[in-house]
Write an enzyme that holds these catalytic residues in place. Sequence first.
Site, short mmCIF file in Angstrom:
data_model
loop_
_atom_site.label_atom_id
_atom_site.label_comp_id
_atom_site.label_asym_id
_atom_site.label_seq_id
_atom_site.Cartn_x
_atom_site.Cartn_y
_atom_site.Cartn_z
N GLN A 17 15.89 79.09 47.60
CA GLN A 17 16.32 80.31 48.86
C GLN A 17 17.94 80.52 48.28
OE1 GLN A 17 15.74 80.74 53.28
NE2 GLN A 17 13.61 82.32 52.04
N GLY A 18 18.74 80.85 48.50
CA GLY A 18 20.00 81.81 48.35
C GLY A 18 19.95 82.85 49.57
N SER A 77 21.31 82.29 53.71
CA SER A 77 21.84 81.54 54.05
C SER A 77 23.87 81.46 53.43
CB SER A 77 21.47 80.76 55.08
OG SER A 77 21.13 80.40 55.63
N SER A 109 17.37 74.48 49.72
CA SER A 109 16.60 72.97 49.77
C SER A 109 15.85 73.13 47.63
CB SER A 109 15.15 73.00 50.14
OG SER A 109 16.27 72.94 51.52
N GLU A 118 7.68 82.74 56.93
CA GLU A 118 8.45 81.15 57.70
C GLU A 118 7.78 80.76 58.67
OE1 GLU A 118 12.57 79.48 55.65
OE2 GLU A 118 12.26 81.83 56.39
#
Lengths: 302, 384
Positions: free
Chosen positions: B128-129, B131, B163, B246
Amino acid sequence: MDFQLTDDQKALRSGVRERLAARFGRDALRAAVDEGPPRLDPALWRELGEAGFFALRLPEAEGGVGLGLPEAVLVFEEAGRVLLPGPLIATHLAAGAVAGAATGETVVTAVDGGLVEWLEAADTVRGDATGAEPLASVDPLTPLHRVPAPPARDLQAGRDGVVRLLTSLLTAAEQLGSAARTCELAVQHARTREQFGQPIGAFQAVKHLCAQMLVRTEVARAAVYAAAVTADPVDVAAARLLADEAAVRGARDCLQVHGGMGFTWESDVHLHLKRAWVRTYRAGGATESEEILSGDLSAAIA
Amino acid sequence: MDLDHTPEEEEFRARLREWLAKALPTLPPKPSPDDWPGRRAYDLGWQRMLYDAGYAGLHWPVDAGGRGATPTQHLIYLEETEKAGAPYVGANFVGLLHAGPTIVSEGTAEQRARWLPPVLRGEEVWCQGFSEPDAGSDLAALRTRAWRDGDEYVVSGSKIWTSHAEVANWCELLVRTDPDAPRHRGITWLALPMDAPGITVRPLRTLAGSTEFAEVFLDEVRVPVGHRVGAENDGWRVTMVTLSYERGTAFVGEVVACRRVLGALARRARENGRWDDAVLRRRLGRLNAEFRALWRLTQWNVGEAQRTGAVPGVGGSVFKLRYSHARQELYDAAAEALGPEALDLGQEWTLDRLSSLSYTIAAGTSQIQQNIVAERILGLPKGR
């Protein structure tokens, strides 16, 4: 699995809420608080009896409503919301055992630990109230007497154990109703009271107090409803612990959100806090529940 | 209102238990925490076993390759796999719980066909990109730029807290495509192939000493326009459709695990004599109430999802606020039960205590979650 209120349960809840709003709304609450030494209104008690408040779980064959613990929990939650006064739980638990309790013709109270609520208003006292001495009760709508400490014994055993279990669960239900109500009161105030040119609820410091009130209420709600379904002593202990905390801390935070007004007699907040304090002393309080819950962890190993 | 399972649900549970009992002993040995290629292979291998047994994408819709299971069946799955000690979702987290569901609900037929099967079969890993160094809680402040060049986007900027970046095939990326639009309306969702030229991954070491996430630097990376999910500048909505996933069921297995840890803690305290301390005993009793209630709240939320057919909504914020705090309390209590052993990194709960510190920060800090609860559930005004 369908762990949600059924349509009948929702209808029961809204029916009870409407009836209590009509019969014991805010004006009635404040009148009761301000009329001097608290007295129980026999007409109200009989109306509660007619509405099935006390006979709720009594089988239909015995003149009851024939509903279960989940329904009783919903009804007592509503009683907690409006701070309905009187020995409601003792009379409810006496239905079928004490003549006139089911119909509200007899007011029944019970000795619980070292305390008795509403001793002078009661027609029947369950337990030994010999030597009872009045207290200047902190809650203006719950007269209290102290009785000599009962002999130490196994509190969970036999019929006494069942009464203690149900007293604790229904107390948790009342605490839940109070917690939900103080959260609403805090939010209403935070949305309308303005300082520094904006509603105080726009400030995160206030907002977060309100958010935590809701979190405590909803976590307690899940625990209380589950305990009503299972009637398991460990579930009841968890429910009671969390509901006591949700009610007491909820009232404290509600008071804080109300600022100076929260510290006045005129505000309803102190009535919630004081009643919540009184309820924490009933059977199944924090020490007892925490020991049941740690005993459960220990039993899993033994 | 009940907590009983239907005969169909009980049969589902029985079959799952039977399969787990046979499947788990065939797993290879667990790789070491720092062996990222090993971790990827292990997690994907487990996903492949789930796929072959018919448990992959259990709660995804059937037309997206899922099994269309009910929320209750999904809950049973999460409960039983945790109780049996099955592997965590691990490297499959973003694919199964975020990017996947986003593509399920917003992707075109071709995009679903390209990206979903490899996730379900355990062939591709997503990261996941979202933040950025200057866009954390305030995600909409993100500045990674993308501009059109023919049928490609050219992307430059940097992402953080990603991550599995070192071993991912794809990154679900939020980029700014219109710097002049109001900030929520200039964002676009792209699937970035992690082998494209111009990507640099720099692992970040956590306070627990391991490298659980990374910074990702993007220097004029080219992404085909066909890798855009949803319309240009509609990426904020595309992302929010599934962000609550989530917070919904991601922690169910962990609640089951925390209850097991609590039991183990009581056992340890009895062995070392600390159980005789009424303060500690009552503290553990209180935590028992806490995790029992969180389990009931999960069942309540699942009941709601089952009634309404909706994904877990803001109610997930209530759960996450309480759970993240309870988890930290649990490992603090563990330290009290252990005594000086709690200072030993070789002790199993010491690393867990350290990693529990991220729970009130990751996936929306407790402060942001309280804003969400206050504004979206209680209706308090927005402000600062």
